[in-house]
Design a protein around this motif. Structure first.
Motif, PDB file in Angstrom:
ATOM      1  N   SER A   1     -11.882  -2.334   2.724  1.00 26.72           N
ATOM      2  CA  SER A   1     -10.980  -1.113   2.504  1.00 26.72           C
ATOM      3  C   SER A   1     -10.470  -0.907   3.977  1.00 26.72           C
ATOM      4  O   SER A   1      -9.134  -0.496   3.897  1.00 26.72           O
ATOM      5  N   THR A   2     -11.006  -1.152   5.147  1.00 28.98           N
ATOM      6  CA  THR A   2     -10.486  -1.050   6.271  1.00 28.98           C
ATOM      7  C   THR A   2      -8.717  -1.749   6.684  1.00 28.98           C
ATOM      8  O   THR A   2      -8.108  -1.217   7.259  1.00 28.98           O
ATOM      9  N   ALA A   3      -8.883  -2.964   5.339  1.00 27.73           N
ATOM     10  CA  ALA A   3      -7.721  -3.688   5.877  1.00 27.73           C
ATOM     11  C   ALA A   3      -6.553  -3.368   4.938  1.00 27.73           C
ATOM     12  O   ALA A   3      -5.602  -3.990   4.660  1.00 27.73           O
ATOM     13  N   TYR A   4      -6.569  -1.830   4.236  1.00 25.88           N
ATOM     14  CA  TYR A   4      -5.990  -1.524   3.088  1.00 25.88           C
ATOM     15  C   TYR A   4      -4.765  -0.659   4.144  1.00 25.88           C
ATOM     16  O   TYR A   4      -5.984   0.471   4.022  1.00 25.88           O
ATOM     17  N   ARG A   5      -3.507  -0.293   3.988  1.00 17.26           N
ATOM     18  CA  ARG A   5      -3.138   0.451   3.847  1.00 17.26           C
ATOM     19  C   ARG A   5      -2.987   1.742   3.062  1.00 17.26           C
ATOM     20  O   ARG A   5      -2.804   2.908   2.933  1.00 17.26           O
ATOM     21  N   TYR A   6      -2.086   1.026   1.721  1.00 17.10           N
ATOM     22  CA  TYR A   6      -2.014   2.069   0.815  1.00 17.10           C
ATOM     23  C   TYR A   6      -3.236   2.184  -0.220  1.00 17.10           C
ATOM     24  O   TYR A   6      -3.488   1.273  -0.990  1.00 17.10           O
ATOM     25  N   TRP A   7      -3.294   3.456  -0.921  1.00 17.73           N
ATOM     26  CA  TRP A   7      -4.378   3.761  -1.842  1.00 17.73           C
ATOM     27  C   TRP A   7      -3.685   4.872  -3.357  1.00 17.73           C
ATOM     28  O   TRP A   7      -2.541   5.319  -2.680  1.00 17.73           O
ATOM     29  N   GLY A   8      -4.107   4.234  -4.152  1.00 16.16           N
ATOM     30  CA  GLY A   8      -3.945   4.746  -5.619  1.00 16.16           C
ATOM     31  C   GLY A   8      -5.172   5.841  -5.550  1.00 16.16           C
ATOM     32  O   GLY A   8      -5.976   6.209  -4.352  1.00 16.16           O
ATOM     33  N   GLN A   9      -5.055   6.937  -6.617  1.00 14.01           N
ATOM     34  CA  GLN A   9      -5.891   7.686  -7.281  1.00 14.01           C
ATOM     35  C   GLN A   9      -7.035   7.962  -7.455  1.00 14.01           C
ATOM     36  O   GLN A   9      -7.474   8.677  -7.833  1.00 14.01           O
ATOM     37  N   GLY A  10      -6.817   6.812  -8.022  1.00 11.43           N
ATOM     38  CA  GLY A  10      -8.223   5.913  -8.534  1.00 11.43           C
ATOM     39  C   GLY A  10      -8.136   6.874 -10.330  1.00 11.43           C
ATOM     40  O   GLY A  10      -7.522   7.252 -10.724  1.00 11.43           O
ATOM     41  N   THR A  11      -9.208   6.208 -10.905  1.00 13.71           N
ATOM     42  CA  THR A  11      -9.102   6.290 -12.708  1.00 13.71           C
ATOM     43  C   THR A  11     -10.484   6.049 -12.804  1.00 13.71           C
ATOM     44  O   THR A  11     -10.974   4.920 -12.389  1.00 13.71           O
ATOM     45  N   GLN A  12     -10.980   6.821 -13.438  1.00 17.20           N
ATOM     46  CA  GLN A  12     -12.487   6.096 -13.857  1.00 17.20           C
ATOM     47  C   GLN A  12     -12.573   6.256 -14.254  1.00 17.20           C
ATOM     48  O   GLN A  12     -12.478   5.533 -16.160  1.00 17.20           O
ATOM     49  N   VAL A  13     -13.537   4.782 -15.138  1.00 18.73           N
ATOM     50  CA  VAL A  13     -14.247   4.035 -15.565  1.00 18.73           C
ATOM     51  C   VAL A  13     -16.303   4.278 -15.393  1.00 18.73           C
ATOM     52  O   VAL A  13     -17.163   4.588 -14.968  1.00 18.73           O
ATOM     53  N   THR A  14     -16.520   4.586 -17.126  1.00 19.74           N
ATOM     54  CA  THR A  14     -17.829   5.007 -17.711  1.00 19.74           C
ATOM     55  C   THR A  14     -18.178   3.648 -18.253  1.00 19.74           C
ATOM     56  O   THR A  14     -17.759   3.802 -19.402  1.00 19.74           O
ATOM     57  N   VAL A  15     -19.640   3.951 -18.100  1.00 20.25           N
ATOM     58  CA  VAL A  15     -19.940   2.570 -19.234  1.00 20.25           C
ATOM     59  C   VAL A  15     -21.295   3.326 -19.382  1.00 20.25           C
ATOM     60  O   VAL A  15     -22.151   3.222 -19.125  1.00 20.25           O
TER      61      VAL A  15
END
Length: 122
Positions: free
Chosen positions: A106-120
């Motif tokens: 994760s430290t390699a990445y500069r830009y991130w999205g807000q996330g999306t929930q996945v529920t199984v």
């Protein structure tokens, strides 16, 4: 900006496809990664794809079930998730890194999205 979509509720054994649309950056130059974080757990790098040759890496926990891909013409990265299990339940994030090769750190990445929930469900 990175915007994820495609999350939701699915029964065990089902499938979902997540999308991540990028804007404001030269998408074709960026390594793209997918991460997930379950409640009470650390963020986990699950897959990444190179910017140029589409080489990919996968975490052992998803290898053989998940497939990462990208469409540079659409500035979009995808994560096809098959044979979903309850332990796949998490918030899924896409991320972009200006680097030479795919990485699950994760430290390699500069830009991130807000996330999306996945529920199984079981």
């Amino acid at each position: 900006d990175l915007v994820e979509s495609g999350g939701g509720l699915v029964q065990a054994g089902g499938a979902l496809r997540l999308s991540c649309v990028a804007s404001g950056l030269p998408f074709k130059d960026y390594v793209m990664g997918w991460f997930r974080q379950a409640p009470g757990k650390e963020r986990e790098g699950i897959s990444s794809i190179n910017s140029d040759d589409d080489a990919t890496v996968y975490a052992d926990s998803v290898k053989g079930r998940f497939t990462i891909s990208r469409d540079n013409a659409k500035n979009t990265a995808y994560l096809q998730m098959n044979d979903l299990k309850p332990e796949d339940t998490a918030v899924y994030y896409c991320a972009a890194a200006l680097r030479a090769s795919a990485s699950s750190a994760s430290t390699a990445y500069r830009y991130w999205g807000q996330g999306t929930q996945v529920t199984v469900s079981s």
